[in-house]
Design an enzyme around this catalytic site. Structure first.
Site, mmCIF file in Angstrom:
data_model
loop_
_atom_site.group_PDB
_atom_site.id
_atom_site.type_symbol
_atom_site.label_atom_id
_atom_site.label_comp_id
_atom_site.label_asym_id
_atom_site.label_seq_id
_atom_site.Cartn_x
_atom_site.Cartn_y
_atom_site.Cartn_z
ATOM 1 N N LEU A 1 0.828 -1.207 0.000
ATOM 2 C CA LEU A 1 0.000 0.000 0.000
ATOM 3 C C LEU A 1 0.858 1.250 0.000
ATOM 4 C CD1 LEU A 1 -3.175 0.752 2.012
ATOM 5 C CD2 LEU A 1 -1.208 2.270 2.332
ATOM 6 N N ASN B 1 0.466 5.523 0.307
ATOM 7 C CA ASN B 1 -0.436 6.646 0.526
ATOM 8 C C ASN B 1 0.320 7.972 0.412
ATOM 9 O OD1 ASN B 1 0.221 5.359 3.226
ATOM 10 N ND2 ASN B 1 -0.786 7.170 4.044
ATOM 11 N N ASP B 2 0.419 8.784 1.438
ATOM 12 C CA ASP B 2 0.851 10.180 1.288
ATOM 13 C C ASP B 2 2.198 10.341 0.587
ATOM 14 O OD1 ASP B 2 -1.229 10.121 3.085
ATOM 15 O OD2 ASP B 2 -0.274 11.410 4.569
ATOM 16 N N ARG C 1 1.124 15.650 13.845
ATOM 17 C CA ARG C 1 1.924 14.967 12.822
ATOM 18 C C ARG C 1 2.085 15.802 11.554
ATOM 19 N NH1 ARG C 1 -2.597 11.652 13.749
ATOM 20 N NH2 ARG C 1 -4.266 11.801 12.214
ATOM 21 N N ASP C 2 2.863 15.232 10.632
ATOM 22 C CA ASP C 2 3.019 15.705 9.254
ATOM 23 C C ASP C 2 3.757 17.049 9.165
ATOM 24 O OD1 ASP C 2 1.392 13.490 8.899
ATOM 25 O OD2 ASP C 2 -0.422 14.669 8.554
ATOM 26 N N GLU D 1 -4.800 17.333 8.952
ATOM 27 C CA GLU D 1 -3.603 16.615 8.550
ATOM 28 C C GLU D 1 -2.871 17.338 7.417
ATOM 29 O OE1 GLU D 1 -4.133 11.971 9.483
ATOM 30 O OE2 GLU D 1 -5.047 12.572 7.589
#
Length: 469
Positions: free
Chosen positions: A38, A40-41, A159-160, A218
């Site tokens: 997988l 994602n970001d 986060r992030d 986010e």
């Protein structure tokens, strides 16, 4: 020792699964996708020493949201990409449940990553550390470890980090959730990337004229565009309305002016970045020639994603194409990065009544549509686009329930650019005034069929594969 075990497990999954994944007919030809597992970001998108680097959230061990690694691609031209050594594996106590999203900077000539170490406890609580890693001579990254603990007054959902340089200081924006369960964006400052001072909240629920606006924000990204600052963010918890906020989680932006010194960001209204079925967690970078480029995740973190047929082939999700951003009258305009035109071949052109248009192969293609009149388009029997003179509707059957679902844009339509790639469609409206990005799974080869009794002008190019080395 744990890192060695994780790397061996990841290598085993890649070696055992990549042949099946690569043979999937829905595997993209010119979008970036994981070898297995997988994706994602997008993370750490940067042009460093003349070369683009794109890191990404990756679970190589399963098509599931488990403990995330950072994968790593690089490219000289946004077209020919190569795999770089795995950047991060969640091997340390401060990142035990995943190396979550972050960004990259060049610090004294060294490529440096800033990311979130995610930690969950047996009682269901969690915390987060903002961590640093620096590239070594072999192309891997040496972890410095946490440089910021969980700020006081916030839940474990912090986060992030997105980091940039301004007036001889480093600045960071962080997505956060306060103890009242309201989404926020924090601004921090540092002299050396190692010691950070929290300046305050610059956006979020209850700030800058917003009421309640989601329980978690986010993937913030803050940058200058034209004479303004733009804050990208992904507010979670917005209620769906009749014609907006239709995805499980939203991705959008505010335009304003950042006061770095006083940690203030007065801004205008929230605008969605993409009105399609799959788009989330975008990240931008400034190129050497002054452009602002964006890449997003062509996915949404919800249960529907695991009904995509590629899961059975051992992989899931892709990135969007790279997009150039400009700001016109306070609105972001997105256009496919100009480099993608080098993928074009075999241009065909046609003009006439929409219902008489040729049925073109759009498995890997770019199609331009010019009309102001109502028409409809069918993409391989799996996705439909209809323009009625007021509303543009993108429709498909939900992969979980089988029921029809739609996404909407309202305005004066003049022009569409459609980029398709086996299992994805990106529709740029009026040269980037808005975009609809979606995964779809047509009968292959995919065909574009038009209906309508008014004039339409079409251009079609086949698109070559990008190169993954």
């Amino acid at each position: 020792m744990k890192e060695s075990t994780l790397l061996k497990q990841a290598l085993r999954q890649v070696m055992s699964g990549q042949v099946q994944a690569a043979a999937d007919p829905y595997r993209p030809g010119w979008h970036l996708a994981p070898a297995v597992g997988l994706l994602n970001d997008p993370n750490g998108f940067i042009q460093h020493n003349g070369r683009y680097h794109l890191f990404y959230q990756w679970n190589p061990l399963a098509c599931a949201h488990g403990a995330k690694f950072w994968g790593h691609w690089s490219s000289a031209d946004l077209l020919h990409w190569r795999h770089e050594p795995l950047a991060l594996a969640p091997s340390e106590a401060f990142e035990s449940h995943g190396c979550y999203s972050g960004s990259a900077v060049t610090d004294h000539g060294q490529l440096t990553l800033i990311y979130t170490g995610n930690v969950k406890y047996a009682d269901g609580s969690r915390t987060a550390f903002q961590c640093l890693a620096r590239q070594n001579a072999e192309g891997g990254f040496d972890k410095i470890g946490p440089v910021l603990d969980l700020p006081a007054g916030y839940s474990g959902h912090v986060r992030d980090p997105k980091v940039w340089r301004h007036n001889n200081h480093w600045y960071m924006v962080l997505g956060a959730q306060d103890l009242a369960l309201r989404g926020k964006v924090l601004l921090l400052r540092s002299e050396d990337l190692l010691s950070w001072h929290t300046l305050g909240e610059i956006a979020g629920s209850g700030l800058n004229g917003l009421g309640e606006f989601g329980y978690m924000w986010e993937c913030p990204d803050l940058f200058r565009l034209a004479d303004h600052h733009v804050l990208l963010c992904c507010p979670q918890g917005l209620s769906a309305e009749a014609d907006r906020y239709l995805n499980t989680f939203q991705s959008g932006y505010f335009v304003g002016q950042l006061d770095h010194q006083n940690a203030r960001f007065p801004h205008g209204d929230f605008s969605e970045l993409d009105l399609g079925f799959e788009f989330y967690a975008p990240q931008t970078t400034q190129t050497d020639d002054g452009r602002r480029l964006l890449i997003g995740w062509m996915g949404i973190p919800d249960g529907d994603e695991f009904y995509q047929p590629t899961v059975k082939q051992g992989w899931i999700h892709t990135m969007t194409c790279p997009r150039e951003l400009t700001l016109v009258a306070g609105k972001i305009i997105q256009q496919p990065a100009r480099e993608l035109q080098q993928l074009r071949s075999m241009m065909q052109q046609w003009q006439g009544i929409a219902g008489d248009a040729p049925i073109w192969n759009i498995t890997q293609a770019e199609v331009e549509i010019e009309t102001e009149h109502p028409f409809s388009a069918d993409f391989g029997g799996d996705l439909q686009l209809q323009w009625d003179g007021e509303w543009l509707r993108l429709t498909r059957n939900n992969r979980r329930s089988g029921l029809p679902e739609q996404r909407l844009w309202r305005g004066n339509l003049r022009h569409l650019t459609v980029l398709s790639d086996r299992s994805s469609v990106e529709i740029f409206i009026n040269h980037g005034e808005s975009v609809m990005s979606s995964r779809y799974f047509p009968a292959l080869p995919a065909r574009l069929t038009l209906k309508g009794d008014r004039q339409i002008t079409l251009r079609h190019w086949s698109l070559a594969d990008c190169v993954i080395e």
